[in-house]
Design an enzyme around this catalytic site. Structure first.
Site, PDB file in Angstrom:
ATOM      1  N   ASP A  38       0.829  -1.209   0.000  1.00  0.00           N
ATOM      2  CA  ASP A  38       0.000   0.000   0.000  1.00  0.00           C
ATOM      3  C   ASP A  38       0.864   1.262   0.000  1.00  0.00           C
ATOM      4  O   ASP A  38       0.530   2.252  -0.632  1.00  0.00           O
ATOM      5  CB  ASP A  38      -0.928   0.022   1.228  1.00  0.00           C
ATOM      6  N   GLU A 115      -7.851 -29.175 -20.466  1.00  0.00           N
ATOM      7  CA  GLU A 115      -7.888 -27.992 -19.601  1.00  0.00           C
ATOM      8  C   GLU A 115      -9.288 -27.821 -19.029  1.00  0.00           C
ATOM      9  O   GLU A 115     -10.262 -28.077 -19.708  1.00  0.00           O
ATOM     10  CB  GLU A 115      -7.600 -26.724 -20.424  1.00  0.00           C
ATOM     11  N   LYS A 117     -12.668 -26.167 -18.418  1.00  0.00           N
ATOM     12  CA  LYS A 117     -13.388 -25.161 -19.199  1.00  0.00           C
ATOM     13  C   LYS A 117     -13.968 -24.157 -18.217  1.00  0.00           C
ATOM     14  O   LYS A 117     -14.892 -24.450 -17.473  1.00  0.00           O
ATOM     15  CB  LYS A 117     -14.487 -25.818 -20.022  1.00  0.00           C
ATOM     16  N   ASP A 119     -16.012 -21.232 -16.674  1.00  0.00           N
ATOM     17  CA  ASP A 119     -17.354 -20.728 -16.970  1.00  0.00           C
ATOM     18  C   ASP A 119     -17.369 -19.217 -16.764  1.00  0.00           C
ATOM     19  O   ASP A 119     -17.821 -18.713 -15.753  1.00  0.00           O
ATOM     20  CB  ASP A 119     -18.377 -21.404 -16.049  1.00  0.00           C
ATOM     21  N   ARG A 138     -15.395 -11.054 -26.828  1.00  0.00           N
ATOM     22  CA  ARG A 138     -15.432 -11.861 -28.035  1.00  0.00           C
ATOM     23  C   ARG A 138     -16.433 -11.293 -29.046  1.00  0.00           C
ATOM     24  O   ARG A 138     -16.208 -11.346 -30.248  1.00  0.00           O
ATOM     25  CB  ARG A 138     -15.830 -13.288 -27.653  1.00  0.00           C
ATOM     26  N   TYR A 229      -5.530 -18.962 -22.154  1.00  0.00           N
ATOM     27  CA  TYR A 229      -5.405 -20.314 -22.699  1.00  0.00           C
ATOM     28  C   TYR A 229      -5.052 -20.369 -24.182  1.00  0.00           C
ATOM     29  O   TYR A 229      -5.043 -21.445 -24.756  1.00  0.00           O
ATOM     30  CB  TYR A 229      -6.684 -21.126 -22.448  1.00  0.00           C
ATOM     31  N   LYS A 293      -7.636 -30.337 -26.376  1.00  0.00           N
ATOM     32  CA  LYS A 293      -7.005 -29.775 -27.579  1.00  0.00           C
ATOM     33  C   LYS A 293      -5.896 -30.695 -28.049  1.00  0.00           C
ATOM     34  O   LYS A 293      -5.183 -31.288 -27.225  1.00  0.00           O
ATOM     35  CB  LYS A 293      -6.399 -28.400 -27.268  1.00  0.00           C
ATOM     36  N   LYS A 317     -18.439 -31.412 -22.017  1.00  0.00           N
ATOM     37  CA  LYS A 317     -19.201 -30.725 -20.983  1.00  0.00           C
ATOM     38  C   LYS A 317     -19.504 -31.643 -19.789  1.00  0.00           C
ATOM     39  O   LYS A 317     -19.641 -32.856 -19.938  1.00  0.00           O
ATOM     40  CB  LYS A 317     -20.527 -30.206 -21.566  1.00  0.00           C
ATOM     41  N   CYS A 411     -54.547 -19.786   7.182  1.00  0.00           N
ATOM     42  CA  CYS A 411     -53.678 -20.961   7.258  1.00  0.00           C
ATOM     43  C   CYS A 411     -54.291 -22.120   6.470  1.00  0.00           C
ATOM     44  O   CYS A 411     -55.453 -22.473   6.695  1.00  0.00           O
ATOM     45  CB  CYS A 411     -53.483 -21.359   8.718  1.00  0.00           C
ATOM     46  N   CYS A 414     -55.202 -24.899   9.401  1.00  0.00           N
ATOM     47  CA  CYS A 414     -56.194 -24.684  10.458  1.00  0.00           C
ATOM     48  C   CYS A 414     -57.187 -23.570  10.143  1.00  0.00           C
ATOM     49  O   CYS A 414     -58.154 -23.373  10.875  1.00  0.00           O
ATOM     50  CB  CYS A 414     -55.508 -24.406  11.788  1.00  0.00           C
ATOM     51  N   CYS A 429     -48.784 -18.403  10.541  1.00  0.00           N
ATOM     52  CA  CYS A 429     -50.017 -18.782  11.210  1.00  0.00           C
ATOM     53  C   CYS A 429     -49.724 -18.622  12.698  1.00  0.00           C
ATOM     54  O   CYS A 429     -48.804 -19.232  13.227  1.00  0.00           O
ATOM     55  CB  CYS A 429     -50.359 -20.244  10.909  1.00  0.00           C
ATOM     56  N   CYS A 434     -52.470 -24.707  16.036  1.00  0.00           N
ATOM     57  CA  CYS A 434     -52.503 -25.170  14.643  1.00  0.00           C
ATOM     58  C   CYS A 434     -51.891 -26.571  14.554  1.00  0.00           C
ATOM     59  O   CYS A 434     -50.746 -26.788  14.969  1.00  0.00           O
ATOM     60  CB  CYS A 434     -51.731 -24.203  13.762  1.00  0.00           C
TER      61      CYS A 434
END
Ligand code: IVH
Length: 671
Positions: A38, A115, A117, A119, A138, A229, A293, A317, A411, A414, A429, A434
Site C-alpha cells: 500500500d 484444460e 473449461k 465458466d 469476443r 489459454y 485440444k 461438458k 392458514c 387450520c 399462522c 394449529c
C-alpha cells in the site's frame, strides 16, 4: 518536464508494484506485507498526481478504473475468436478422435492437452512491446467491444509482460477467460439482494455484467480473475505445442489454470475428466467441462477450423446442475414456528441424476422479486443442501396464460388468519393450536436438532400423531411398547429400540432440552448460553427479560420470545407433565462452551457470510473446524454446490446441516 530522477523513481515503483501484484494475484505467494504494498502504491499515486505526464498505460494506478465511458467502441479481431464444439460423453469424444485421425489420414496416437473449461467470459488481450494496449470481448467472434479500462482492473491480467525485451514479441494477442470466483459471486448477489437489485443467475452472467460496466470503477470493485489459454496466432509465439505455450505464457506473468494436463491418448483424457468432475465443487470457481485440444501446433494447423470452431479442439461438458421445467402449482407449507413457506410443484425434471419435482420459493418477497407465476417455464438448480431452488422465470417463454401466485390469507391447515408482521419477510399462522405447527414441533423435538431420539424420525412421528398416540410432547414419554408394535410396519425389535432410546432421553442436559422445545429465536447456541447462565430449568422459567438480556449473546428477540414462552400456562403444564414422566434435566458441565466437542466441516458456498467468518464463529463457540472428512465430524455444513464430499458424508451417515440450519445453530435466524 519531469525531472529525470522522478521519472526513474516512477518507473521503479511501477515495476515493483506490478511485480508484487503478480506475486499476490497470480502466484498467490506474496513476498511483502500488505502495508508495504500500500505504501508503494500511495507513493506512485502521489507522484502521478504531481506529474500527470508520468501516467503510463501500464501504470498499476490504471487498475482502479478511471473515468466512465460513453459507450463501447468496436474492435475487429485480427483472427476470428472461434467457439468450440461440444461432446457430452466418452463415446462422443472417441468420435471426435476418429474425425481428427480421418482428417490427418493417420492412426498415430495423439497427444492432447486437457484444460478445465472456465465458466466465464472470453476476452482478447493485445500487448504491444509488452504493454497491454487493448482488451476486448469476443462479441460475435469477428467484432467485439473495447473494454480495455475494465480489463485493466482485473488484477491477474498483467499490464506489462515480464521478461527481457528479446523474449517478448512486438505484438502478442492472447485469449483467456475472465471469471468471478464462487465467494465473489455469492458476496455480489448478497449485496444485490440487500439493495433490492435482481440477482445474477450464475457467475458467468455476473462476470459478463461486471465487465460490461461503462464505469470501470464498478468493475474494479468486483473480484474478477483471469486465466489465459491461447495465442490468437500460434505462428507469433516461440512455441510448437499448446503445452509449451502455457509454460511460456506463465513466464510472461499470466495466470494459467493449474489443472491443465498433458494426455497421451484418450484414456488419459478420460481419467482427467473424471478427476476434474471429482474436484469440481472444491474449486474456488465454476467450471462447466473440460476442453480437449490437440497439443501439437503443426497438427492443429493441418486440421484447421470450420467457420464456427477449430477441428483440433472440443469441449467435453459436465452434466448440468441447472435445468428448465415448469411450475405446475404452488403449495403452502406450515412450519414449526407457523412460518408459511410456498413450495413450487414442478414438472419432474432430471438434474444431475436426481429427479426434482419440488422447490422452495422461500417467501412472498422472493416470489415477487423473481416475478414467478404458475405456468412459468423456470430455470432451476440444485443448491447445497440438495433442496432445489428456482433461479428465475424464462420470460421469453411466457404465453400470457400464466397465473399469479396468490398467497393465502388464512392458514391452509387450520384456517386461522395469517399474519405478516411489518418489516418481516415471513408470513405466519399465529394459532398456537394449529395442527401443522404442532406436528412440526413434535418432529423437531424428537429429531436430530432436538432430543435426538433414535427411531423417532419424521415418518415415525407423523405416524404416531396420525394414530392418535402422540398429541403433545409429554405423550412421547407415555408410549408403551405394545402400542408401537401394533402400528403398521413396526415390530418387536423396532418398538424395543424406541423404548430404550426414550429411556436414554429421560436424562437430558438443560441446553439440549431448551433447544428441543423449538422456541423462536432460541437455537442451539442461544440455548447453551442460557443453560450455562441459569443452570436449572426452574431458574430459566422464572427469569425476567432483563435477566436474560444481561447474558452476553442474548438479544432482544430471544429474550422476549423466552419470557413469552414460559409465561404461557400451557408451557408450564407441559413441563410439569414431563417431570412427572421422569424427565431429569442435567445441569451444564463446568467450562463447557456452546459448541464444545462439536467438529465442523464446511463445504460449498454460504450465502449469508463467507466461509472464513463461519469458521471463526463456530471456533469462538468452542467447536473444532476440520477440512478432511472423517467420522469425527459432527456437523457437515453444506453450502451451495457442496461437491463430492456431500455424497461421502451422507454415505457415512454424518449429520448434514444446510445453511438455514447452520444459522439456526449459531442463533442467527428467526426460527
Ligand atoms: S479454447 C478456438 N480453452 O469456452 C479455441 N476455451 O465454448 C476456443 N473456454 O469461447 C477457446 N475455458 O470462452 C478454450 N481452457 C479453455 C476454455 C475455453 C473456457 C470458453 C471460451 C470459448 C468457449 C467455447
Amino acid at each position: 518536464m519531469v525531472p529525470e530522477e522522478i521519472q526513474e523513481q516512477a518507473r521503479e515503483l511501477r515495476d515493483r508494484i506490478n511485480y508484487h501484484a503478480y506475486r499476490y494475484y497470480v502466484l498467490d505467494d506474496p513476498v511483502i506485507a500488505d502495508v508495504e504494498y500500500d505504501r508503494l502504491f500511495r507513493r506512485l499515486l502521489e507522484l502521478e498526481e504531481q506529474y500527470p505526464e508520468l501516467v503510463t498505460p501500464d501504470s498499476p494506478s490504471r487498475r482502479v478504473g478511471g473515468a466512465p465511458l460513453a459507450g463501447f467502441e468496436e474492435v475487429r479481431h485480427v483472427h476470428p475468436m472461434l467457439s468450440l464444439d461440444n461432446v457430452f460423453s466418452a463415446d462422443e469424444l472417441a468420435e471426435f478422435e476418429e474425425k481428427v485421425q480421418r482428417y490427418l489420414k493417420s492412426t498415430e496416437p495423439i497427444t492432447y492437452i486437457a484444460e478445465p473449461k472456465m465458466d466465464g467470459l472470453a476476452v482478447e488481450l493485445v500487448y504491444e512491446q509488452g504493454v497491454l494496449v487493448t482488451g476486448a470481448t469476443r462479441g460475435d467472434g469477428l467484432v467485439g467491444e473495447n473494454i480495455t479500462p475494465q480489463l485493466k482492473t482485473v488484477q491477474s491480467i498483467p499490464l506489462k509482460l515480464q521478461g527481457d525485451g528479446g523474449s517478448i514479441p512486438e505484438q502478442l494477442v492472447v485469449r483467456g477467460e475472465v471469471f468471478l470466483g464462487r465467494e465473489g459471486f455469492a458476496a455480489l448477489n448478497r449485496q444485490r439482494a440487500e439493495a433490492g437489485e435482481p440477482l445474477f443467475a450464475n457467475p458467468r452472467n455476473a462476470a459478463a455484467g461486471s465487465l460490461r460496466q461503462l464505469d470501470p470503477k464498478v468493475t474494479a470493485r468486483r473480484p474478477l480473475d483471469c486465466f489465459v489459454y491461447a495465442a490468437a496466432d500460434s505462428d507469433s509465439v516461440p512455441c510448437t505445442r499448446q503445452s509449451e505455450l502455457f509454460t511460456w505464457l506463465a513466464g510472461l506473468g499470466f495466470a494459467v489454470n493449474p489443472y491443465i494436463k498433458l494426455c497421451q491418448g484418450l484414456s488419459d483424457v478420460r481419467a482427467h475428466y473424471a478427476y476434474l468432475l471429482e474436484i469440481r465443487d472444491d474449486l474456488a470457481y465454476e467450471i462447466d467441462g473440460m476442453v480437449v485440444k490437440v497439443d501439437d501446433f503443426v497438427l492443429q494447423q493441418r486440421l484447421g477450423n470450420t467457420a464456427r470452431a477449430p477441428r483440433w479442439a472440443v469441449a467435453w461438458k459436465f452434466p448440468a446442475v441447472q435445468a428448465t421445467t415448469t411450475i405446475e402449482a404452488v403449495e403452502f407449507q406450515v412450519g414449526r414456528t407457523g412460518a408459511v413457506t410456498p413450495v413450487a410443484l414442478l414438472k419432474p425434471v432430471n438434474v444431475e441424476g436426481v429427479v426434482v419435482q419440488r422447490a422452495t420459493l422461500h417467501n412472498q418477497d422472493e416470489i415477487e422479486r423473481k416475478d414467478l407465476r404458475i405456468g412459468d417455464t423456470v430455470l432451476i438448480q440444485r443448491a447445497g443442501d440438495v433442496i432445489p431452488e428456482v433461479v428465475k422465470p424464462i420470460i421469453e417463454q411466457r404465453t400470457g396464460s400464466e397465473q399469479p401466485i396468490l398467497f393465502p390469507d388464512t392458514c391452509p391447515v387450520c384456517g386461522h388468519p395469517l399474519l405478516r408482521p411489518a418489516g418481516e419477510a415471513v408470513t405466519r399462522c399465529v394459532n398456537p393450536h394449529c395442527p401443522a405447527q404442532r406436528l412440526q414441533s413434535l418432529i423437531y423435538f424428537a429429531g436430530k436438532s432436538g432430543m435426538d431420539i433414535e427411531g423417532l424420525g419424521k415418518k415415525s412421528v407423523e405416524q404416531l400423531v396420525q394414530e392418535g398416540l402422540v398429541a403433545d410432547i409429554p405423550d412421547f414419554f407415555r408410549l408403551r411398547k405394545d402400542d408401537l408394535i401394533e402400528m403398521a410396519g413396526w415390530g418387536e425389535k423396532s418398538a424395543e429400540n424406541v423404548m430404550v432410546a426414550l429411556e436414554k432421553a429421560r436424562q437430558v442436559p438443560l441446553a439440549r432440552f431448551l433447544g428441543a422445545l423449538g422456541i423462536r429465536y432460541v437455537g442451539e447456541v442461544t440455548a447453551a448460553l442460557i443453560a450455562r447462565h441459569f443452570e436449572t430449568l426452574e431458574a430459566v422459567m422464572t427469569a425476567t427479560k432483563d435477566d436474560l438480556l444481561s447474558i452476553e449473546g442474548i438479544g432482544e428477540q430471544a429474550a422476549a420470545s423466552l419470557v413469552d414462552y414460559f409465561s404461557d400456562p400451557s408451557t408450564r403444564d407441559m413441563i410439569e407433565q414431563l417431570l412427572a414422566e421422569g424427565l431429569t434435566i442435567l445441569p451444564p458441565v463446568e467450562g463447557e462452551q456452546p459448541l464444545t466437542g462439536r467438529v465442523f466441516l464446511f463445504t460449498g458456498t454460504l450465502h449469508s457470510m463467507g466461509r472464513n467468518e463461519a469458521k471463526q464463529i463456530v471456533k469462538e463457540l468452542g467447536a473444532q473446524v476440520v477440512s478432511g472428512l472423517s467420522n469425527r465430524v459432527t456437523d457437515f455444513v453444506a453450502g451451495e454446490k457442496p461437491g463430492s464430499k456431500l455424497k461421502k458424508a451422507q454415505e457415512r451417515n454424518i449429520p448434514v446441516v444446510g445453511e438455514e440450519e447452520f444459522l439456526a445453530i449459531i442463533g442467527r435466524t428467526g426460527d
